[in-house]
Write a protein that holds these residues in place. Sequence first.
Motif, PDB file in Angstrom:
ATOM      1  N   UNK A 227       0.963  -1.247  -0.198  1.00  0.00           N
ATOM      2  CA  UNK A 227       0.070  -0.018   0.060  1.00  0.00           C
ATOM      3  C   UNK A 227       1.005   1.181  -0.094  1.00  0.00           C
ATOM      4  N   UNK A 228       2.155   1.262   0.672  1.00  0.00           N
ATOM      5  CA  UNK A 228       2.754   2.332   0.869  1.00  0.00           C
ATOM      6  C   UNK A 228       3.250   2.533  -0.758  1.00  0.00           C
ATOM      7  N   UNK A 229       3.933   1.634  -1.308  1.00  0.00           N
ATOM      8  CA  UNK A 229       4.135   1.751  -2.985  1.00  0.00           C
ATOM      9  C   UNK A 229       3.112   2.390  -3.803  1.00  0.00           C
ATOM     10  N   UNK A 230       1.941   1.908  -3.662  1.00  0.00           N
ATOM     11  CA  UNK A 230       0.917   2.478  -4.550  1.00  0.00           C
ATOM     12  C   UNK A 230       0.562   3.866  -4.001  1.00  0.00           C
ATOM     13  N   UNK A 231       0.690   4.363  -2.809  1.00  0.00           N
ATOM     14  CA  UNK A 231       0.377   5.394  -2.476  1.00  0.00           C
ATOM     15  C   UNK A 231       1.529   6.339  -2.641  1.00  0.00           C
ATOM     16  N   UNK A 232       2.660   6.150  -2.882  1.00  0.00           N
ATOM     17  CA  UNK A 232       3.846   6.975  -3.274  1.00  0.00           C
ATOM     18  C   UNK A 232       3.527   7.070  -4.869  1.00  0.00           C
ATOM     19  N   UNK A 233       3.048   6.275  -5.620  1.00  0.00           N
ATOM     20  CA  UNK A 233       2.915   6.640  -7.114  1.00  0.00           C
ATOM     21  C   UNK A 233       1.755   7.493  -7.280  1.00  0.00           C
ATOM     22  N   UNK A 234       0.635   7.226  -6.273  1.00  0.00           N
ATOM     23  CA  UNK A 234      -0.552   8.125  -6.614  1.00  0.00           C
ATOM     24  C   UNK A 234      -0.090   9.606  -6.071  1.00  0.00           C
ATOM     25  N   UNK A 235       0.850   9.683  -4.916  1.00  0.00           N
ATOM     26  CA  UNK A 235       1.071  11.140  -4.460  1.00  0.00           C
ATOM     27  C   UNK A 235       2.039  11.864  -5.558  1.00  0.00           C
ATOM     28  N   UNK A 236       3.046  11.123  -5.826  1.00  0.00           N
ATOM     29  CA  UNK A 236       4.069  11.604  -7.029  1.00  0.00           C
ATOM     30  C   UNK A 236       3.151  12.053  -8.324  1.00  0.00           C
ATOM     31  N   UNK A 237       2.463  11.084  -8.765  1.00  0.00           N
ATOM     32  CA  UNK A 237       1.471  11.530  -9.802  1.00  0.00           C
ATOM     33  C   UNK A 237       0.607  12.702  -9.891  1.00  0.00           C
ATOM     34  N   UNK A 238       0.132  12.700  -8.562  1.00  0.00           N
ATOM     35  CA  UNK A 238      -0.780  14.060  -8.262  1.00  0.00           C
ATOM     36  C   UNK A 238      -0.065  15.488  -8.397  1.00  0.00           C
ATOM     37  N   UNK A 239       1.164  15.574  -8.153  1.00  0.00           N
ATOM     38  CA  UNK A 239       1.911  16.670  -8.226  1.00  0.00           C
ATOM     39  C   UNK A 239       2.942  16.557  -9.650  1.00  0.00           C
ATOM     40  N   UNK A 240       2.866  15.444 -10.200  1.00  0.00           N
ATOM     41  CA  UNK A 240       3.984  15.354 -11.371  1.00  0.00           C
ATOM     42  C   UNK A 240       5.246  15.564 -10.835  1.00  0.00           C
ATOM     43  N   UNK A 241       5.585  15.006  -9.698  1.00  0.00           N
ATOM     44  CA  UNK A 241       6.958  15.127  -9.199  1.00  0.00           C
ATOM     45  C   UNK A 241       7.139  14.347  -8.069  1.00  0.00           C
ATOM     46  N   UNK A 242       8.418  13.877  -7.956  1.00  0.00           N
ATOM     47  CA  UNK A 242       8.770  12.918  -6.841  1.00  0.00           C
ATOM     48  C   UNK A 242       9.692  14.298  -5.929  1.00  0.00           C
TER      49      UNK A 242
END
Length: 328
Positions: A227-242
């Motif tokens: 769930x951490x991995x999926x959240x990380x991708x969703x959160x990064x995708x939301x702001x288009x940046x890591x």
Amino acid sequence: METKAKKKISKDNVLIFFLKNRALLLVLIFFILLSVATDTFLTSSNMVSLARQIAANGIIGVGYTFLLASDSVDLSAGYMMCMIGIISGLLSQTGMPFICILILCAVIAVICSSFNAVIENKFNLPPFLVTLAMQQVFRGVLMLLSNGSPISNLNEGIIYMGQGYIGPIPFSVLLMLVFIVIGHIIFSRTQFGRNVIAVGGNPEAARVSGIDVNKTRVYVSALLGFTIAIMALVSCGRIASAQTTLGGDTVMDIIAAVVIGGTPMGGGSGTVVGTLFGCLVIGLISNGLNLLKVSSYWQMVSKGVIILVAVILDVYSERIYDRMRNKD
């Protein structure tokens, strides 16, 4: 005498009902208050923003529901999420296909999270201390990988996870609902879910009954890692940046949401659906304070108070349940 006893029991039952459904009641209260306090709360753009904000927390909230129900805790999740986000950014720059990035990030997160549980089991250490130490490890690794700088030009699939839509509904919200439904089924209707509750309630009794306590805890940590991995991708995708700071303070919000939702800190029970309402409570508070232009510092204070109140309600609820059991 019988009438008085019935009145007392009915009062206790009413109180237990409110405590069990406190997250839903708080959602209704905050929804009404914010609707009256600000004209922009009920706008479609704000509702979409609120839903997308809640989505990421709801996904990892499923993992934390299992974790807290098993009487464990993980303080490293926030920086692990940052690290996975940075890794996804670095993989994006290589031109790797999205599905490969998703699988690699999930595998890395599951291994890292499971490693925490393995160390706890091997050396009989408290989860609090192990994950506190690993928090600094993950923080150091993400800084080494990124040199302290954010990474842009993410894979289009990652951006879609955070910004995409299926019809009028954000993809991240639909993804969260899928996690909530599957998490609820696993938690409430499978042997694994029953094992988690048994381990959290009384690990020695669970061990005597034939449950592999250590293995169950590793599986729970692995689920949290996913769930951490999926959240990380969703959160990064939301702001288009890591970002190197994305998610660093997430843990306290998630723990507060899960406890408010009805999963006790001491383990032994829990509710995935309740966690969804707990995330709604935290999301409504953050969203409302932003709309009311309250200082970010005061927002930190308010979240700390919320966590304290959630823990007090958790302890208070358990005392009432114990009192009811003794009466019976």
